[in-house]
Write an enzyme that holds these catalytic residues in place. Structure first.
Site, PDB file in Angstrom:
ATOM      1  N   MET A  30      36.484  37.484  35.545  1.00  0.00           N
ATOM      2  CA  MET A  30      36.055  38.697  35.019  1.00  0.00           C
ATOM      3  C   MET A  30      35.611  39.634  36.390  1.00  0.00           C
ATOM      4  SD  MET A  30      33.566  38.238  32.590  1.00  0.00           S
ATOM      5  CE  MET A  30      32.345  37.672  33.299  1.00  0.00           C
ATOM      6  N   GLY A  31      36.811  39.385  37.368  1.00  0.00           N
ATOM      7  CA  GLY A  31      37.033  40.087  38.938  1.00  0.00           C
ATOM      8  C   GLY A  31      35.552  40.366  39.428  1.00  0.00           C
ATOM      9  N   HIS A  34      34.945  37.092  45.253  1.00  0.00           N
ATOM     10  CA  HIS A  34      34.367  36.304  46.381  1.00  0.00           C
ATOM     11  C   HIS A  34      34.968  34.904  47.036  1.00  0.00           C
ATOM     12  CE1 HIS A  34      32.315  33.441  43.846  1.00  0.00           C
ATOM     13  NE2 HIS A  34      32.002  34.034  43.185  1.00  0.00           N
ATOM     14  N   ALA A  35      34.708  35.000  47.455  1.00  0.00           N
ATOM     15  CA  ALA A  35      35.122  33.389  49.020  1.00  0.00           C
ATOM     16  C   ALA A  35      35.607  32.906  47.688  1.00  0.00           C
ATOM     17  CB  ALA A  35      34.572  32.765  49.661  1.00  0.00           C
ATOM     18  N   HIS A  37      36.537  32.389  43.714  1.00  0.00           N
ATOM     19  CA  HIS A  37      37.166  32.870  43.585  1.00  0.00           C
ATOM     20  C   HIS A  37      38.532  32.404  44.847  1.00  0.00           C
ATOM     21  CE1 HIS A  37      34.303  35.852  41.202  1.00  0.00           C
ATOM     22  NE2 HIS A  37      35.155  34.825  40.555  1.00  0.00           N
ATOM     23  N   GLY A 147      35.980  27.113  38.845  1.00  0.00           N
ATOM     24  CA  GLY A 147      35.314  26.395  40.094  1.00  0.00           C
ATOM     25  C   GLY A 147      33.929  25.724  38.957  1.00  0.00           C
ATOM     26  N   VAL A 176      31.874  26.419  46.401  1.00  0.00           N
ATOM     27  CA  VAL A 176      31.796  27.494  47.479  1.00  0.00           C
ATOM     28  C   VAL A 176      30.360  27.875  47.580  1.00  0.00           C
ATOM     29  CG1 VAL A 176      33.040  28.962  48.947  1.00  0.00           C
ATOM     30  CG2 VAL A 176      34.322  27.729  47.746  1.00  0.00           C
ATOM     31  N   MET A 184      28.056  31.053  45.209  1.00  0.00           N
ATOM     32  CA  MET A 184      29.049  32.370  44.996  1.00  0.00           C
ATOM     33  C   MET A 184      28.620  32.711  43.849  1.00  0.00           C
ATOM     34  SD  MET A 184      31.735  32.594  48.462  1.00  0.00           S
ATOM     35  CE  MET A 184      31.616  32.571  50.127  1.00  0.00           C
TER      36      MET A 184
END
Length: 292
Positions: A30-31, A34-35, A37, A147, A176, A184
């Site tokens: 969904m945009g 961050h790291a 993704h 994730g 992560v 995150m």
């Protein structure tokens, strides 16, 4: 990297790719990347010939209009973050290509969607299951990466892919974390400075609680102590703090089978979720979890 907004254009490109039997990997997002993704993108690049990242803020998985309105929209910076990874396509579908006029279909997954976020966010997983199914079909993905921070979502997607005979392999990737241990999340951007300093306590409490449960401490006692530790650190309402089986997500009361500890807790008006595995180990009397 091509930015594609129309389903018809994406499908035309995929038809070209398929002439050479290309393997396609997709990372649905969904945009507000961050790291976490980007680690999924790296994993997709290692396993697929072509990689598509999707960006669609899905209104049907929000059960709170204010939460939807506050969700970060950062397409330009997302594209910049993806540039070093040589992603083939950033697919930013127009809403009408996801939910055309008269759209009347919803996919509902029972079992793994029940309890946890399924109980506190009614309709959330129906929205997730429906949009993910559409994105997997539109991208013709051979594999899709998710994730483990959203572990319940991962199990919902695995269930629907199996039940609907989708060809897509669903790949789970490790959570992560920031250097201080905070999982995150795009929602972390909404934490103020003080709350951001407090937020890593979520992961710390989970890890300590999982460790002592694995060493034989009574689960109810361990969870009660964890709640007290979070309350004394300034956290707000806890939507849930539960031990569940892995991967079936059934409630469990002892760590005598693969299990995970799950939490959803509020801080500074932001809902934080996390989970960690629980591993059985020898009891260590020096390992204790005390309220901060």
């Amino acid at each position: 990297m091509k930015i594609i907004r129309r389903k018809s254009e994406l499908r035309a490109l995929i038809r070209e790719w398929r002439q050479t039997a290309t393997t396609i990997g997709v990372v649905p997002t969904m945009g507000a990347l961050h790291a976490g993704h980007l680690s999924l993108v790296e994993a997709a690049k290692a396993r697929a010939d072509r990689v598509i990242v999707t960006l669609f803020v899905n209104p049907r998985q929000f059960n709170n209009a204010e939460d939807l309105a506050k969700y970060p929209r950062t397409e330009e910076s997302d594209a910049r973050k993806l540039a070093p990874f040589a992603v083939d396509v950033l697919y930013v579908p127009e809403p009408e290509d996801i939910y055309p006029d008269g759209f009347a279909t919803s996919i509902s997954v029972t079992g793994v969607s029940e309890g946890l976020c399924g109980a506190t966010r009614p309709g959330h997983f129906d929205g997730v299951a429906t949009v993910v199914t559409k994105l997997l079909l539109q991208t013709d993905a051979d594999l899709a990466l998710f994730g483990e921070k959203d572990f319940q979502q991962l199990q919902v997607v695995r269930r629907l892919a199996t039940d609907l005979d989708l060809k897509t392999e669903i790949v789970g990737c490790p959570t992560v974390r920031e250097a201080d241990g905070l999982a995150m999340s795009s929602r972390n951007l909404r934490l103020n400075t003080e709350a951001r300093e407090t937020a890593p306590m979520v992961g710390q409490v989970l890890e300590s609680t999982a460790r002592i449960i694995g060493r034989g401490v009574d689960v109810a006692q361990a969870l009660s102590t964890a709640r007290a530790a979070l309350a004394s650190s300034g956290f707000g309402e806890i939507d849930y703090l539960e031990l569940r089986g892995d991967p079936d997500l059934m409630p469990v009361t002892t760590a005598d089978r693969p299990a995970r500890l799950f939490i959803a807790v509020w801080l500074d008006g932001v809902r934080l979720i996390d989970n960690v595995p629980v591993k059985a180990a020898a009891v260590d009397a020096t390992d204790r979890l005390e309220p901060a």
